[in-house]
Scaffold this motif. Structure first.
Motif, PDB file in Angstrom:
ATOM      1  N   SER A 117       0.813  -5.669   2.125  1.00  0.00           N
ATOM      2  CA  SER A 117       1.615  -6.926   1.640  1.00  0.00           C
ATOM      3  C   SER A 117       1.731  -7.088   0.336  1.00  0.00           C
ATOM      4  CB  SER A 117       0.617  -7.896   2.148  1.00  0.00           C
ATOM      5  OG  SER A 117       0.773  -8.453   1.664  1.00  0.00           O
ATOM      6  N   ILE A 118       2.552  -7.806  -0.547  1.00  0.00           N
ATOM      7  CA  ILE A 118       2.139  -7.164  -1.714  1.00  0.00           C
ATOM      8  C   ILE A 118       2.889  -9.226  -2.597  1.00  0.00           C
ATOM      9  CG2 ILE A 118       2.948  -6.738  -3.905  1.00  0.00           C
ATOM     10  CD1 ILE A 118       3.927  -3.786  -3.022  1.00  0.00           C
ATOM     11  N   LYS A 119       1.805  -9.097  -2.757  1.00  0.00           N
ATOM     12  CA  LYS A 119       1.821 -11.014  -3.275  1.00  0.00           C
ATOM     13  C   LYS A 119       2.039 -11.047  -5.384  1.00  0.00           C
ATOM     14  CE  LYS A 119      -1.076 -12.813   0.032  1.00  0.00           C
ATOM     15  NZ  LYS A 119      -2.183 -13.226   0.298  1.00  0.00           N
ATOM     16  N   GLY A 120       2.881 -11.919  -5.301  1.00  0.00           N
ATOM     17  CA  GLY A 120       3.310 -12.208  -6.981  1.00  0.00           C
ATOM     18  C   GLY A 120       3.918 -13.338  -7.460  1.00  0.00           C
ATOM     19  N   ALA A 143       5.825  -5.248   3.979  1.00  0.00           N
ATOM     20  CA  ALA A 143       6.718  -3.717   4.697  1.00  0.00           C
ATOM     21  C   ALA A 143       7.070  -4.051   6.377  1.00  0.00           C
ATOM     22  CB  ALA A 143       5.943  -3.158   4.263  1.00  0.00           C
ATOM     23  N   GLU A 144       8.034  -4.219   7.213  1.00  0.00           N
ATOM     24  CA  GLU A 144       8.301  -3.706   7.865  1.00  0.00           C
ATOM     25  C   GLU A 144       7.698  -2.454   8.661  1.00  0.00           C
ATOM     26  OE1 GLU A 144      12.548  -3.939   8.350  1.00  0.00           O
ATOM     27  OE2 GLU A 144      12.836  -5.712   7.159  1.00  0.00           O
ATOM     28  N   ASP A 145       8.113  -1.589   7.761  1.00  0.00           N
ATOM     29  CA  ASP A 145       7.731  -0.016   8.609  1.00  0.00           C
ATOM     30  C   ASP A 145       6.047   0.392   7.927  1.00  0.00           C
ATOM     31  OD1 ASP A 145      10.126   0.153   9.551  1.00  0.00           O
ATOM     32  OD2 ASP A 145      11.208   0.773   7.439  1.00  0.00           O
ATOM     33  N   ARG A 146       5.769   1.639   8.556  1.00  0.00           N
ATOM     34  CA  ARG A 146       3.922   1.369   8.162  1.00  0.00           C
ATOM     35  C   ARG A 146       4.092   2.767   7.364  1.00  0.00           C
ATOM     36  NH1 ARG A 146       0.278  -1.256  11.928  1.00  0.00           N
ATOM     37  NH2 ARG A 146       1.482  -2.178  13.748  1.00  0.00           N
ATOM     38  N   ASP A 203      -1.203  -9.106  -6.014  1.00  0.00           N
ATOM     39  CA  ASP A 203      -2.346  -9.239  -5.065  1.00  0.00           C
ATOM     40  C   ASP A 203      -1.894  -8.484  -4.432  1.00  0.00           C
ATOM     41  OD1 ASP A 203      -4.555  -9.024  -3.630  1.00  0.00           O
ATOM     42  OD2 ASP A 203      -3.835 -10.300  -2.647  1.00  0.00           O
ATOM     43  N   TYR A 204      -2.890  -7.340  -4.499  1.00  0.00           N
ATOM     44  CA  TYR A 204      -2.020  -5.391  -3.503  1.00  0.00           C
ATOM     45  C   TYR A 204      -3.274  -4.764  -3.011  1.00  0.00           C
ATOM     46  CZ  TYR A 204      -2.199  -2.903  -7.706  1.00  0.00           C
ATOM     47  OH  TYR A 204      -3.311  -2.406  -8.647  1.00  0.00           O
ATOM     48  N   PRO A 205      -3.415  -3.928  -2.104  1.00  0.00           N
ATOM     49  CA  PRO A 205      -4.453  -3.427  -1.690  1.00  0.00           C
ATOM     50  C   PRO A 205      -4.090  -1.567  -2.967  1.00  0.00           C
ATOM     51  CG  PRO A 205      -2.190  -2.864   0.037  1.00  0.00           C
ATOM     52  CD  PRO A 205      -1.751  -4.214  -1.100  1.00  0.00           C
ATOM     53  N   SER A 212       1.082   8.528   4.336  1.00  0.00           N
ATOM     54  CA  SER A 212      -0.378   8.674   3.554  1.00  0.00           C
ATOM     55  C   SER A 212       0.398   9.624   2.128  1.00  0.00           C
ATOM     56  CB  SER A 212      -1.111  10.352   4.155  1.00  0.00           C
ATOM     57  OG  SER A 212      -0.265  11.078   4.012  1.00  0.00           O
ATOM     58  N   GLY A 213       0.239   9.325   1.653  1.00  0.00           N
ATOM     59  CA  GLY A 213       0.643   9.722   0.743  1.00  0.00           C
ATOM     60  C   GLY A 213      -0.055   8.630  -0.687  1.00  0.00           C
ATOM     61  N   ILE A 214       0.785   8.799  -2.453  1.00  0.00           N
ATOM     62  CA  ILE A 214       0.528   7.375  -3.199  1.00  0.00           C
ATOM     63  C   ILE A 214       1.733   6.790  -3.206  1.00  0.00           C
ATOM     64  CG2 ILE A 214       0.396   7.469  -5.824  1.00  0.00           C
ATOM     65  CD1 ILE A 214      -1.999   8.289  -4.108  1.00  0.00           C
ATOM     66  N   TYR A 215       1.980   5.456  -3.411  1.00  0.00           N
ATOM     67  CA  TYR A 215       3.085   4.545  -3.599  1.00  0.00           C
ATOM     68  C   TYR A 215       3.340   3.762  -4.819  1.00  0.00           C
ATOM     69  CZ  TYR A 215       4.225   5.033   1.698  1.00  0.00           C
ATOM     70  OH  TYR A 215       4.913   6.327   2.506  1.00  0.00           O
ATOM     71  N   THR A 216       4.193   3.885  -5.622  1.00  0.00           N
ATOM     72  CA  THR A 216       4.387   3.008  -6.476  1.00  0.00           C
ATOM     73  C   THR A 216       5.951   1.573  -6.284  1.00  0.00           C
ATOM     74  OG1 THR A 216       4.174   4.887  -7.953  1.00  0.00           O
ATOM     75  CG2 THR A 216       5.049   3.306  -9.520  1.00  0.00           C
ATOM     76  N   ALA A 217       5.100   0.929  -6.810  1.00  0.00           N
ATOM     77  CA  ALA A 217       5.568  -0.702  -6.267  1.00  0.00           C
ATOM     78  C   ALA A 217       5.889  -1.580  -7.200  1.00  0.00           C
ATOM     79  CB  ALA A 217       4.901  -1.431  -5.947  1.00  0.00           C
ATOM     80  N   TRP A 218       7.006  -1.778  -7.912  1.00  0.00           N
ATOM     81  CA  TRP A 218       6.935  -3.116  -9.300  1.00  0.00           C
ATOM     82  C   TRP A 218       8.176  -4.146  -8.910  1.00  0.00           C
ATOM     83  CZ3 TRP A 218       8.602   2.163  -8.311  1.00  0.00           C
ATOM     84  CH2 TRP A 218      10.115   2.057  -8.867  1.00  0.00           C
TER      85      TRP A 218
END
Length: 583
Positions: free
Chosen positions: A388-391, A428-431, A376-378, A434-440
């Motif tokens: 917020s990322i769930k896994g 995430a602690e910090d806001r 789960d992620y936005p 803008s831009g494109i983010y990649t998460a793993w």
């Protein structure tokens, strides 16, 4: 009677309770200790030796330990610290040392479920001897914390060690046999530029020795051989001060020198030197069988031998990493540091005490843990909102590393822990800007074993609407304003060149008018002059008969004047038409 029985019963119960409190509890008390191995030994000056620090916690799991070790800085210096084979998987403070202060510091952590045992290696210290004497090694302070969730200090004992440092040093004779007759030369001091240290081995077959000869010496006797206290027999009647010996076989030798003067033969010097030019005779590497191939630390048995000087140490290289020095503690068991998943090649050299080496290699594999899954992620997020990322992972109560990368920036890592069901949540602690983010994500268990990265997800973070409108306006104006400026510049340039051309045209018209008037005036003067000439000739005709030539001249002048007048008038008319057309 019944009352007496009750008193006896109460006394028995109280005794049992006291037995439980003061008897059983000490038996089950938990304890841990730090100690050195080996804790004693004898070493020559200028040589190196290794001491390992161990933790013992046989009754209760220990999850952290630290220590400050003291050693005599005038007798010993630290050459290297090794974490190879350590039970600690994380380090609060990397092991460090200070040779000026004579201290070694370490502080490590064992991940859950902690360590239970009597010989858990913490670190290994390689010392180099500096001066003769006693060299005690002690703990200035230490701690061992229980894996009980409270960090209870269960340390009850700190061991110590003591080493004896020998007096034999570079260039010193091994043995001196004193002279038997008074007045004879003393045993000379022998040195060797090729084999300077009697305690070391050299891979050089040619040896050279030097000694001083007093003025009253009349002869010298020399001998080289295997006997430590042999008496030299080869006599040189002219005393020499050096000797070179070539093509020596391997082994330990003794070089003997004796001088003679008028009183007789003096004392004998015996100098030991050691030669080993051959590489080790055998070096075999075998991997210790692992039941779990995800174990990040592979273990190998190094079986090496050298018939002459013996194995001193090993150089071990894993993959493309730099070679590391490893010294066998007697177990012949080498353990790799924690490695990530993949296939590896271990290349090792067995190096004898003379520096000769024999290499071997072994292939091994570290299997990856199963990767986690981001569930789960936005996919889109407004700038300033919290990510917020769930896994989920199959490993409960395990560290999960989350990696977040903003476009072309370096990825940042964050750590969370999965719950008993293997679920994890990262906030995430910090806001985010803008831009494109990649998460793993990846999993790291208490042994340091890692998984392959999870599938990567992309998150688009948009700026607020008013900023987007502002950016659009800025972008629009950045195009329109230069365009308007360009149009105004073109209008100004067109007007400037038109004005310049109009001014020039007026000037040309004026010049044409002036030229026209000048031409009219010049032609009229020319016409008047020609007519005067014609009148003079006609007047002459009334007085006398003109010659045939003069008649021709009159006719030709009249004709030329008429033609010139026609041509000039036509040209003036063309100029006037052109001027009128350009108005």
């Amino acid at each position: 009677m019944e009352e007496t029985f009750k008193k006896i019963k109460s006394l028995l119960v109280g005794g049992v309770l006291l037995f439980v409190i003061f008897g059983i509890l000490p038996i089950t008390a938990q304890a841990a200790s730090l100690y050195f191995s080996p804790s004693s030994g004898t070493h020559a000056v200028g040589t190196s030796f290794m001491v390992s620090v161990y933790v013992s916690s046989a009754d209760q799991a220990m999850n952290a330990a630290s220590g400050v070790i003291s050693f005599p800085a005038d007798k010993l210096s630290v050459e290297a610290l090794s974490k190879s084979g350590s039970v600690f998987s994380l380090w609060v403070q990397e092991p460090s040392f200070s040779n000026s202060a004579g201290t070694v510091n370490f502080e490590g952590i064992v991940l859950n479920p902690g360590f239970t045992g009597v010989s858990g290696k913490a670190i290994s210290i390689t010392f180099k001897t500096k001066a003769a004497g006693s060299a005690p090694i002690t703990f200035s302070s230490g701690s061992a914390l229980a894996n009980d969730g409270k960090g209870t200090n269960i340390l009850t004992g700190l061991g110590d060690a003591n080493f004896s440092i020998g007096v034999v040093g570079p260039g010193a004779p091994e043995i001196v046999t004193p002279a038997e007759v008074a007045g004879t030369p003393e045993a000379p001091a022998i040195s060797s530029p090729t084999h300077p240290d009697p305690n070391k081995w050299y891979a050089v077959k040619e040896a050279k020795f030097i000694w001083d000869v007093p003025k009253d010496a009349t002869a010298v006797r020399l001998l080289v051989g295997r006997i430590p206290q042999a008496i030299p027999t080869v006599t040189y009647t002219t005393p020499i001060t050096s000797k070179e010996i070539t093509d020596l076989a391997e082994g330990t030798y003794y070089f003997h020198v004796r001088l003679r003067n008028a009183e007789g033969w003096g004392g004998v010097s015996h100098f030991r030197f050691q030669i080993d030019t051959e590489k080790p005779t055998r070096f075999e590497i075998s991997e210790v069988e692992r039941k779990d191939l995800t174990d990040p630390r592979a273990k190998f048995i190094f079986d090496a031998s050298d018939k002459t000087s013996g194995i001193d140490h090993y150089e071990v290289q894993i993959g493309n990493e730099s070679p590391q020095v490893w010294r066998d503690d007697g177990s012949h068991r080498y353990e790799t540091p924690a490695l990530g998943p993949g296939s590896y090649t271990l290349i090792a050299k067995a190096i004898d005490k003379a520096g000769n080496s024999l290499a071997n290699s072994a292939e091994f594999v570290i299997q990856a843990l199963e990767p986690p899954t981001i569930t789960d992620y936005p996919r889109e997020l407004a700038s300033g909102e919290i990510l917020s990322i769930k896994g989920k992972t199959k490993y409960p109560d395990t560290q999960v590393n989350i990696f977040l990368r903003h476009e072309k920036d370096e990825a940042k890592s964050y750590s969370v822990k999965s719950d008993k069901g293997g679920r994890f949540v990262f906030v995430a602690e910090d806001r985010l800007s803008s831009g494109i983010y990649t998460a793993w994500a990846e999993v790291v268990d208490e042994r340091g074993a890692r998984s392959e990265p999870s599938g990567k997800v992309t998150i688009a973070v948009e700026r607020p609407a008013f900023l987007r409108v502002g950016s659009w306006a800025v972008g629009f104006l950045s195009v329109v304003v230069p365009l308007i400026a360009l149009v105004l510049l073109l209008v100004y340039l067109s007007w400037h060149w038109w004005h310049k051309f109009a001014t020039m045209r007026k000037r040309v018209k004026k010049e044409i008018r002036e030229a026209e008037h000048a031409l009219h005036k010049a032609f009229d003067l020319l016409k008047e002059a020609i007519r005067e000439q014609v009148k003079m000739l006609e007047k002459t005709k009334t007085k006398r008969q003109l010659t045939e030539e003069e008649e021709k001249i009159i006719k030709q002048l009249k004709k030329d004047l008429d033609d010139a007048e026609k041509f000039v008038r036509k040209e003036i008319e063309d100029i006037e038409k052109e001027v009128l057309r350009t108005k």
